[in-house]
Scaffold this active site. Structure first.
Site, PDB file in Angstrom:
ATOM      1  N   HIS A 141     -17.969  29.315   1.461  1.00 12.55           N
ATOM      2  CA  HIS A 141     -17.317  30.565   1.025  1.00 12.55           C
ATOM      3  C   HIS A 141     -17.957  31.784   1.684  1.00 12.55           C
ATOM      4  O   HIS A 141     -17.965  32.878   1.122  1.00 12.55           O
ATOM      5  CB  HIS A 141     -17.307  30.690  -0.507  1.00 12.55           C
ATOM      6  CG  HIS A 141     -16.334  29.729  -1.143  1.00 12.55           C
ATOM      7  ND1 HIS A 141     -14.985  29.973  -1.219  1.00 12.55           N
ATOM      8  CD2 HIS A 141     -16.525  28.499  -1.685  1.00 12.55           C
ATOM      9  CE1 HIS A 141     -14.385  28.944  -1.794  1.00 12.55           C
ATOM     10  NE2 HIS A 141     -15.298  28.029  -2.087  1.00 12.55           N
ATOM     11  N   THR A 142     -18.470  31.574   2.873  1.00  4.44           N
ATOM     12  CA  THR A 142     -18.997  32.684   3.667  1.00  4.44           C
ATOM     13  C   THR A 142     -18.047  33.063   4.800  1.00  4.44           C
ATOM     14  O   THR A 142     -18.109  34.171   5.306  1.00  4.44           O
ATOM     15  CB  THR A 142     -20.353  32.302   4.299  1.00  4.44           C
ATOM     16  OG1 THR A 142     -20.200  31.009   4.901  1.00  4.44           O
ATOM     17  CG2 THR A 142     -21.450  32.245   3.256  1.00  4.44           C
ATOM     18  N   ASP A 143     -17.164  32.117   5.201  1.00  3.11           N
ATOM     19  CA  ASP A 143     -16.388  32.387   6.431  1.00  3.11           C
ATOM     20  C   ASP A 143     -15.473  33.598   6.296  1.00  3.11           C
ATOM     21  O   ASP A 143     -15.402  34.436   7.192  1.00  3.11           O
ATOM     22  CB  ASP A 143     -15.644  31.130   6.936  1.00  3.11           C
ATOM     23  CG  ASP A 143     -14.589  30.567   6.017  1.00  3.11           C
ATOM     24  OD1 ASP A 143     -14.516  30.985   4.835  1.00  3.11           O
ATOM     25  OD2 ASP A 143     -13.815  29.684   6.463  1.00  3.11           O
ATOM     26  N   GLY A 170     -11.711  17.088   0.594  1.00  2.93           N
ATOM     27  CA  GLY A 170     -12.573  18.216   0.958  1.00  2.93           C
ATOM     28  C   GLY A 170     -13.194  18.059   2.328  1.00  2.93           C
ATOM     29  O   GLY A 170     -14.163  18.736   2.656  1.00  2.93           O
ATOM     30  N   SER A 175      -6.326  18.710   6.517  1.00  5.84           N
ATOM     31  CA  SER A 175      -5.248  19.589   6.999  1.00  5.84           C
ATOM     32  C   SER A 175      -5.644  20.256   8.310  1.00  5.84           C
ATOM     33  O   SER A 175      -4.819  20.374   9.220  1.00  5.84           O
ATOM     34  CB  SER A 175      -4.830  20.610   5.941  1.00  5.84           C
ATOM     35  OG  SER A 175      -5.925  21.364   5.516  1.00  5.84           O
ATOM     36  N   GLU A 218      -2.129  27.290   9.411  1.00  3.32           N
ATOM     37  CA  GLU A 218      -2.512  27.056   8.009  1.00  3.32           C
ATOM     38  C   GLU A 218      -2.187  28.280   7.137  1.00  3.32           C
ATOM     39  O   GLU A 218      -1.605  28.167   6.064  1.00  3.32           O
ATOM     40  CB  GLU A 218      -4.009  26.737   7.936  1.00  3.32           C
ATOM     41  CG  GLU A 218      -4.530  26.570   6.523  1.00  3.32           C
ATOM     42  CD  GLU A 218      -5.167  25.234   6.264  1.00  3.32           C
ATOM     43  OE1 GLU A 218      -5.414  24.474   7.210  1.00  3.32           O
ATOM     44  OE2 GLU A 218      -5.418  24.951   5.073  1.00  3.32           O
ATOM     45  N   ASP A 250     -12.853  25.432   8.995  1.00  3.66           N
ATOM     46  CA  ASP A 250     -12.413  24.052   9.213  1.00  3.66           C
ATOM     47  C   ASP A 250     -11.846  23.841  10.618  1.00  3.66           C
ATOM     48  O   ASP A 250     -12.142  22.844  11.279  1.00  3.66           O
ATOM     49  CB  ASP A 250     -11.355  23.657   8.167  1.00  3.66           C
ATOM     50  CG  ASP A 250     -11.847  23.895   6.752  1.00  3.66           C
ATOM     51  OD1 ASP A 250     -13.076  23.892   6.549  1.00  3.66           O
ATOM     52  OD2 ASP A 250     -11.006  24.085   5.863  1.00  3.66           O
ATOM     53  N   TYR A 293      -8.877  29.795  -4.950  1.00  6.89           N
ATOM     54  CA  TYR A 293      -9.440  30.173  -3.652  1.00  6.89           C
ATOM     55  C   TYR A 293      -9.062  31.620  -3.320  1.00  6.89           C
ATOM     56  O   TYR A 293      -9.920  32.435  -2.964  1.00  6.89           O
ATOM     57  CB  TYR A 293      -8.931  29.204  -2.586  1.00  6.89           C
ATOM     58  CG  TYR A 293      -9.538  29.419  -1.218  1.00  6.89           C
ATOM     59  CD1 TYR A 293     -10.717  28.780  -0.850  1.00  6.89           C
ATOM     60  CD2 TYR A 293      -8.924  30.244  -0.291  1.00  6.89           C
ATOM     61  CE1 TYR A 293     -11.268  28.969   0.413  1.00  6.89           C
ATOM     62  CE2 TYR A 293      -9.467  30.445   0.970  1.00  6.89           C
ATOM     63  CZ  TYR A 293     -10.633  29.802   1.315  1.00  6.89           C
ATOM     64  OH  TYR A 293     -11.181  29.992   2.563  1.00  6.89           O
TER      65      TYR A 293
HETATM   66  C1  GLA Z   1     -12.054  25.726   2.579  1.00  3.87           C
HETATM   67  C2  GLA Z   1     -11.471  26.696   3.598  1.00  3.87           C
HETATM   68  C3  GLA Z   1     -12.555  27.253   4.513  1.00  3.87           C
HETATM   69  C4  GLA Z   1     -13.753  27.769   3.734  1.00  3.87           C
HETATM   70  C5  GLA Z   1     -14.186  26.762   2.667  1.00  3.87           C
HETATM   71  C6  GLA Z   1     -15.266  27.309   1.775  1.00  3.87           C
HETATM   72  O1  GLA Z   1     -12.524  24.584   3.220  1.00  3.87           O
HETATM   73  O2  GLA Z   1     -10.500  26.054   4.368  1.00  3.87           O
HETATM   74  O3  GLA Z   1     -12.020  28.251   5.341  1.00  3.87           O
HETATM   75  O4  GLA Z   1     -13.474  29.020   3.161  1.00  3.87           O
HETATM   76  O5  GLA Z   1     -13.101  26.345   1.860  1.00  3.87           O
HETATM   77  O6  GLA Z   1     -16.434  27.507   2.492  1.00  3.87           O
END
Ligand code: GLA
Length: 359
Positions: free
Chosen positions: A17-19, A104, A108, A140, A152, A202
């Site tokens: 959750h830093t991106d 996770g 996708s 996406e 991702d 999210y």
């Molecule tokens: C999902 C999102 C990513 C990222 C993570 C949390 O995987 O696709 O972009 O935000 O959650 O780090």
């Protein structure tokens, strides 16, 4: 013109959750992923098949929202390429996967990136892996309607074998960090709790981060230079928690890279656990099976562990000495079984190459 291409799933070693806060991430690609056998077609149609599901998508009139379900991730890549002015045409695409959906591990993104590398080669577009990242992300975000960051797709396209990818999302600069585990192993535990990033949580986390940045008068939470001062300025306890996670998580990524460069892989375990606790208590995206897996694995001798991905379901990673793995697996399975949860499944993660042509 035809061929076979592969794009991997990923685990994010640390930096969750830093991106979308312009921060730091440290993923590596898995050997598991999505493979596509693809051929050009002259009729301007995408003819898609995956796991017995079929879809036919004419490229004419392809706009965000025109395609729904799994085919949107694929069609979205063609749509994003066309929007950017790249002359892509029809294709027959047959997908196979050894990556469980919803685990996770970015199935996708692997679907998007497999499509992106296939279309890039089939139509001789000449785009680099780095140039394909925003194409896959647009598929996406705009076509599948999931507001994810760039983690991702970057992992699936840019990772190299034997390395983790340190990506600074703000600058776009990345470096390959050798992932030399020695006698240690990264065990992926699929908790079988299933998540959907489209369920609103999210997007709610992203919105909170944007609100906090606005209140602090900075472009993004990456710009918080003094955490203690930022926390006193924010009155809302929820926003305080969110900011605390994001700021400390960026520091944990840097600390992890330092330890990996020093060859001190065992010490990374403590940072993984610190990340998990921050995601559980401050960011509040963990789930009961993940909390149990991390705690039980540590008791059984693992050096540490954390949930990976967006949260609310999916997988956990655990760092353990290879001799401790049997005890860790046994203890985690026993805990799941006695609690009445679906038994977890395991895979030992190794750092595989990013998306590429197989034949
Ligand atoms: C999902 C999102 C990513 C990222 C993570 C949390 O995987 O696709 O972009 O935000 O959650 O780090």
């Amino acid at each position: 013109m035809s061929g076979v291409w592969h794009a991997p799933g990923r685990v994010n070693l640390i930096g969750e959750h830093t991106d979308y806060n312009d921060g730091l991430v440290l993923p590596f690609a898995l050997p598991q992923g999505i493979t596509v056998a693809a051929a050009r077609r002259a009729d301007g149609v995408l003819d898609l098949e995956s796991g017995g599901r079929h879809a036919r998508v004419p490229l004419a009139g392809l706009v965000p929202g025109a395609v729904t379900g799994w085919a949107a991730y694929v069609a979205g890549v063609a749509g994003a390429l066309l929007e950017a002015g790249h002359p892509v045409g029809g294709a027959t695409l047959r997908f196979t996967s050894d990556l469980p959906a919803g685990s996770g591990l970015s199935s996708s993104a692997a679907l998007e990136c497999a499509t992106a590398v296939a279309l890039n080669d089939l139509y001789g577009l000449g785009l680099t892996a780095k140039e394909l990242v925003p194409v896959a992300q647009r598929a996406e975000n705009a076509y599948a309607g999931v507001p994810t960051g760039v983690l991702d797709q970057s992992a699936s396209l840019l990772c190299e074998e034997g390395h983790a990818l340190l990506l600074d999302v703000r600058s776009g600069l990345s470096s390959q960090i050798p992932l030399e585990l020695g006698d240690y192993r990264v065990l992926v535990i699929d908790t079988h709790a299933r998540h959907s990033l489209g369920d609103g949580q999210y997007a709610a986390r992203r919105a909170s981060c944007e609100e906090a940045a606005r209140k602090l008068g900075v472009p993004s939470l990456r710009d918080v230079r003094n955490l203690a001062e930022a926390l006193t300025r924010l009155k809302d306890p929820v926003l305080r928690r969110r900011v605390k996670h994001v700021v400390t998580e960026n520091h944990r990524v840097e600390a992890t890279v330092g330890l990996l460069r020093a060859g001190a892989v065992a010490e990374v375990g403590a940072l993984l656990t610190a990340s998990h606790l921050s995601l559980r208590d401050d960011y509040q995206v963990s789930w009961p099976e993940a909390d149990a897996a991390v705690a039980v694995a540590a008791n059984a001798g693992a050096r540490g562990g954390r949930m990976v991905g967006g949260g609310f379901g999916g997988s956990v990673i655990v760092l353990a000495h290879r001799d401790a793995l049997p005890a860790v697996r046994e203890a985690v399975t026993a805990r799941f079984t006695t609690t009445g949860w679906h038994p977890p499944t395991y895979l030992e993660a190794t750092a595989a190459p990013g998306a590429h042509r197989l034949s």
